[in-house]
Design a protein around this motif. Structure first.
Motif, PDB file in Angstrom:
ATOM      1  N   LYS A   1     -18.534  94.012 -27.719  1.00 50.43           N
ATOM      2  CA  LYS A   1     -17.212  94.543 -27.417  1.00 50.43           C
ATOM      3  C   LYS A   1     -16.192  93.848 -28.312  1.00 50.43           C
ATOM      4  CE  LYS A   1     -18.298  95.484 -22.601  1.00 50.43           C
ATOM      5  NZ  LYS A   1     -18.015  95.119 -21.213  1.00 50.43           N
ATOM      6  N   ILE A   2     -15.030  94.466 -28.449  1.00 47.41           N
ATOM      7  CA  ILE A   2     -14.025  93.930 -29.357  1.00 47.41           C
ATOM      8  C   ILE A   2     -12.834  93.435 -28.558  1.00 47.41           C
ATOM      9  CG2 ILE A   2     -12.510  94.479 -31.277  1.00 47.41           C
ATOM     10  CD1 ILE A   2     -14.596  96.644 -32.019  1.00 47.41           C
ATOM     11  N   LYS A   3     -12.484  92.163 -28.767  1.00 46.09           N
ATOM     12  CA  LYS A   3     -11.335  91.559 -28.100  1.00 46.09           C
ATOM     13  C   LYS A   3     -10.153  91.552 -29.061  1.00 46.09           C
ATOM     14  CE  LYS A   3     -12.807  87.497 -27.071  1.00 46.09           C
ATOM     15  NZ  LYS A   3     -12.934  86.161 -26.475  1.00 46.09           N
ATOM     16  N   HIS A   4      -8.943  91.687 -28.497  1.00 49.10           N
ATOM     17  CA  HIS A   4      -7.734  91.625 -29.309  1.00 49.10           C
ATOM     18  C   HIS A   4      -6.586  91.111 -28.457  1.00 49.10           C
ATOM     19  CE1 HIS A   4      -5.604  95.172 -27.592  1.00 49.10           C
ATOM     20  NE2 HIS A   4      -6.836  95.494 -27.237  1.00 49.10           N
ATOM     21  N   ARG A   5      -5.520  90.721 -29.115  1.00 47.51           N
ATOM     22  CA  ARG A   5      -4.339  90.242 -28.420  1.00 47.51           C
ATOM     23  C   ARG A   5      -3.496  91.440 -27.988  1.00 47.51           C
ATOM     24  NH1 ARG A   5       0.108  86.336 -31.319  1.00 47.51           N
ATOM     25  NH2 ARG A   5       1.587  86.284 -29.610  1.00 47.51           N
ATOM     26  N   ALA A   6      -2.893  91.329 -26.821  1.00 45.72           N
ATOM     27  CA  ALA A   6      -2.073  92.431 -26.310  1.00 45.72           C
ATOM     28  C   ALA A   6      -0.807  92.582 -27.145  1.00 45.72           C
ATOM     29  CB  ALA A   6      -1.715  92.173 -24.855  1.00 45.72           C
ATOM     30  N   ALA A   7      -0.352  93.806 -27.309  1.00 44.76           N
ATOM     31  CA  ALA A   7       0.861  94.079 -28.070  1.00 44.76           C
ATOM     32  C   ALA A   7       2.092  93.671 -27.264  1.00 44.76           C
ATOM     33  CB  ALA A   7       0.937  95.564 -28.410  1.00 44.76           C
ATOM     34  N   GLY A   8       3.153  93.310 -27.955  1.00 41.46           N
ATOM     35  CA  GLY A   8       4.419  92.990 -27.312  1.00 41.46           C
ATOM     36  C   GLY A   8       4.511  91.570 -26.798  1.00 41.46           C
TER      37      GLY A   8
ATOM     38  N   LEU B   1      11.016  88.592 -28.288  1.00 34.24           N
ATOM     39  CA  LEU B   1      11.858  89.471 -27.471  1.00 34.24           C
ATOM     40  C   LEU B   1      11.257  89.707 -26.094  1.00 34.24           C
ATOM     41  CD1 LEU B   1      12.856  92.143 -30.150  1.00 34.24           C
ATOM     42  CD2 LEU B   1      14.195  90.177 -29.425  1.00 34.24           C
ATOM     43  N   ALA B   2      10.662  88.666 -25.519  1.00 31.66           N
ATOM     44  CA  ALA B   2       9.984  88.820 -24.237  1.00 31.66           C
ATOM     45  C   ALA B   2      10.923  88.664 -23.048  1.00 31.66           C
ATOM     46  CB  ALA B   2       8.846  87.814 -24.136  1.00 31.66           C
ATOM     47  N   THR B   3      12.157  88.205 -23.278  1.00 31.08           N
ATOM     48  CA  THR B   3      13.049  87.963 -22.142  1.00 31.08           C
ATOM     49  C   THR B   3      13.466  89.255 -21.452  1.00 31.08           C
ATOM     50  OG1 THR B   3      14.908  87.935 -23.681  1.00 31.08           O
ATOM     51  CG2 THR B   3      13.965  85.819 -23.052  1.00 31.08           C
TER      52      THR B   3
ATOM     53  N   LYS C   1       8.794  89.263 -15.400  1.00 30.00           N
ATOM     54  CA  LYS C   1       7.858  88.149 -15.316  1.00 30.00           C
ATOM     55  C   LYS C   1       6.432  88.660 -15.130  1.00 30.00           C
ATOM     56  CE  LYS C   1       9.323  83.951 -14.244  1.00 30.00           C
ATOM     57  NZ  LYS C   1       9.148  82.723 -15.023  1.00 30.00           N
ATOM     58  N   LYS C   2       6.273  89.677 -14.316  1.00 31.28           N
ATOM     59  CA  LYS C   2       4.956  90.243 -14.043  1.00 31.28           C
ATOM     60  C   LYS C   2       4.336  90.816 -15.318  1.00 31.28           C
ATOM     61  CE  LYS C   2       2.711  93.663 -11.071  1.00 31.28           C
ATOM     62  NZ  LYS C   2       2.939  94.655 -10.020  1.00 31.28           N
ATOM     63  N   ARG C   3       5.152  91.521 -16.094  1.00 28.21           N
ATOM     64  CA  ARG C   3       4.636  92.115 -17.327  1.00 28.21           C
ATOM     65  C   ARG C   3       4.263  91.045 -18.343  1.00 28.21           C
ATOM     66  NH1 ARG C   3       7.843  96.589 -20.936  1.00 28.21           N
ATOM     67  NH2 ARG C   3       6.251  96.886 -22.504  1.00 28.21           N
ATOM     68  N   ARG C   4       5.102  90.005 -18.467  1.00 32.65           N
ATOM     69  CA  ARG C   4       4.795  88.909 -19.393  1.00 32.65           C
ATOM     70  C   ARG C   4       3.520  88.179 -18.980  1.00 32.65           C
ATOM     71  NH1 ARG C   4      10.007  85.377 -19.649  1.00 32.65           N
ATOM     72  NH2 ARG C   4      10.739  86.685 -17.957  1.00 32.65           N
ATOM     73  N   ARG C   5       3.346  87.986 -17.693  1.00 34.21           N
ATOM     74  CA  ARG C   5       2.159  87.307 -17.186  1.00 34.21           C
ATOM     75  C   ARG C   5       0.895  88.118 -17.484  1.00 34.21           C
ATOM     76  NH1 ARG C   5       4.134  86.627 -12.495  1.00 34.21           N
ATOM     77  NH2 ARG C   5       3.148  88.393 -11.460  1.00 34.21           N
ATOM     78  N   ASN C   6       0.991  89.429 -17.317  1.00 35.78           N
ATOM     79  CA  ASN C   6      -0.158  90.290 -17.569  1.00 35.78           C
ATOM     80  C   ASN C   6      -0.467  90.475 -19.054  1.00 35.78           C
ATOM     81  OD1 ASN C   6      -0.785  90.730 -14.889  1.00 35.78           O
ATOM     82  ND2 ASN C   6       0.649  92.445 -14.715  1.00 35.78           N
ATOM     83  N   LEU C   7       0.489  90.149 -19.928  1.00 38.78           N
ATOM     84  CA  LEU C   7       0.248  90.259 -21.364  1.00 38.78           C
ATOM     85  C   LEU C   7      -0.441  89.032 -21.939  1.00 38.78           C
ATOM     86  CD1 LEU C   7       3.552  91.916 -22.604  1.00 38.78           C
ATOM     87  CD2 LEU C   7       1.279  92.910 -22.633  1.00 38.78           C
ATOM     88  N   ARG C   8      -0.581  87.973 -21.140  1.00 41.35           N
ATOM     89  CA  ARG C   8      -1.259  86.768 -21.625  1.00 41.35           C
ATOM     90  C   ARG C   8      -2.740  87.027 -21.853  1.00 41.35           C
ATOM     91  NH1 ARG C   8       0.680  83.135 -17.046  1.00 41.35           N
ATOM     92  NH2 ARG C   8       2.902  83.038 -17.471  1.00 41.35           N
ATOM     93  N   GLY C   9      -3.336  86.210 -22.706  1.00 43.48           N
ATOM     94  CA  GLY C   9      -4.770  86.313 -22.915  1.00 43.48           C
ATOM     95  C   GLY C   9      -5.141  87.450 -23.835  1.00 43.48           C
ATOM     96  N   THR C  10      -6.387  87.887 -23.750  1.00 47.31           N
ATOM     97  CA  THR C  10      -6.881  88.930 -24.645  1.00 47.31           C
ATOM     98  C   THR C  10      -7.293  90.160 -23.857  1.00 47.31           C
ATOM     99  OG1 THR C  10      -9.092  87.973 -24.531  1.00 47.31           O
ATOM    100  CG2 THR C  10      -7.707  87.291 -26.369  1.00 47.31           C
ATOM    101  N   ARG C  11      -7.410  91.262 -24.570  1.00 44.39           N
ATOM    102  CA  ARG C  11      -7.833  92.524 -23.982  1.00 44.39           C
ATOM    103  C   ARG C  11      -9.103  92.984 -24.695  1.00 44.39           C
ATOM    104  NH1 ARG C  11      -4.808  91.003 -21.134  1.00 44.39           N
ATOM    105  NH2 ARG C  11      -2.682  91.523 -20.631  1.00 44.39           N
ATOM    106  N   VAL C  12      -9.841  93.871 -24.047  1.00 50.77           N
ATOM    107  CA  VAL C  12     -10.998  94.502 -24.669  1.00 50.77           C
ATOM    108  C   VAL C  12     -10.555  95.849 -25.212  1.00 50.77           C
ATOM    109  CG1 VAL C  12     -13.304  95.423 -24.295  1.00 50.77           C
ATOM    110  CG2 VAL C  12     -12.622  93.321 -23.182  1.00 50.77           C
ATOM    111  N   LEU C  13     -10.882  96.109 -26.463  1.00 50.26           N
ATOM    112  CA  LEU C  13     -10.470  97.334 -27.128  1.00 50.26           C
ATOM    113  C   LEU C  13     -11.230  98.535 -26.575  1.00 50.26           C
ATOM    114  CD1 LEU C  13      -8.692  98.179 -29.643  1.00 50.26           C
ATOM    115  CD2 LEU C  13     -10.822  98.192 -30.901  1.00 50.26           C
TER     116      LEU C  13
END
Length: 67
Positions: A21-28, A32-34, A38-50
């Motif tokens: 599987k392919i892992k990548h960093r989440a966009a955004g 300009l994260a302010t 908070k919930k969206r920023r927290r969920n954008l942490r880490g990596t995602r599977v493509l």
């Protein structure tokens, strides 16, 4: 025949798991994260599977790193 070269931009942005599987960093996440919640920023942490639709193109661009 010459060897197939690895696409360096793809190599920096994607990584293969042991199962292929392919892992990548989440966009955004870079700046300009302010303005995001908070919930969206927290969920954008880490990596995602493509998603599998683009995976064959990424594997081809990775070349030797896709073995």
């Amino acid at each position: 025949m010459p060897k197939m070269k690895t696409h360096k931009g793809t190599k920096k942005r994607f990584r293969l798991t042991a199962r292929g599987k392919i892992k990548h960093r989440a966009a955004g996440t870079s700046h300009l994260a302010t303005r995001r919640s908070k919930k969206r920023r927290r969920n954008l942490r880490g990596t995602r599977v493509l998603e599998t639709t683009m995976s064959h193109q990424i594997v081809a661009a990775l070349g030797a790193y896709s073995l």
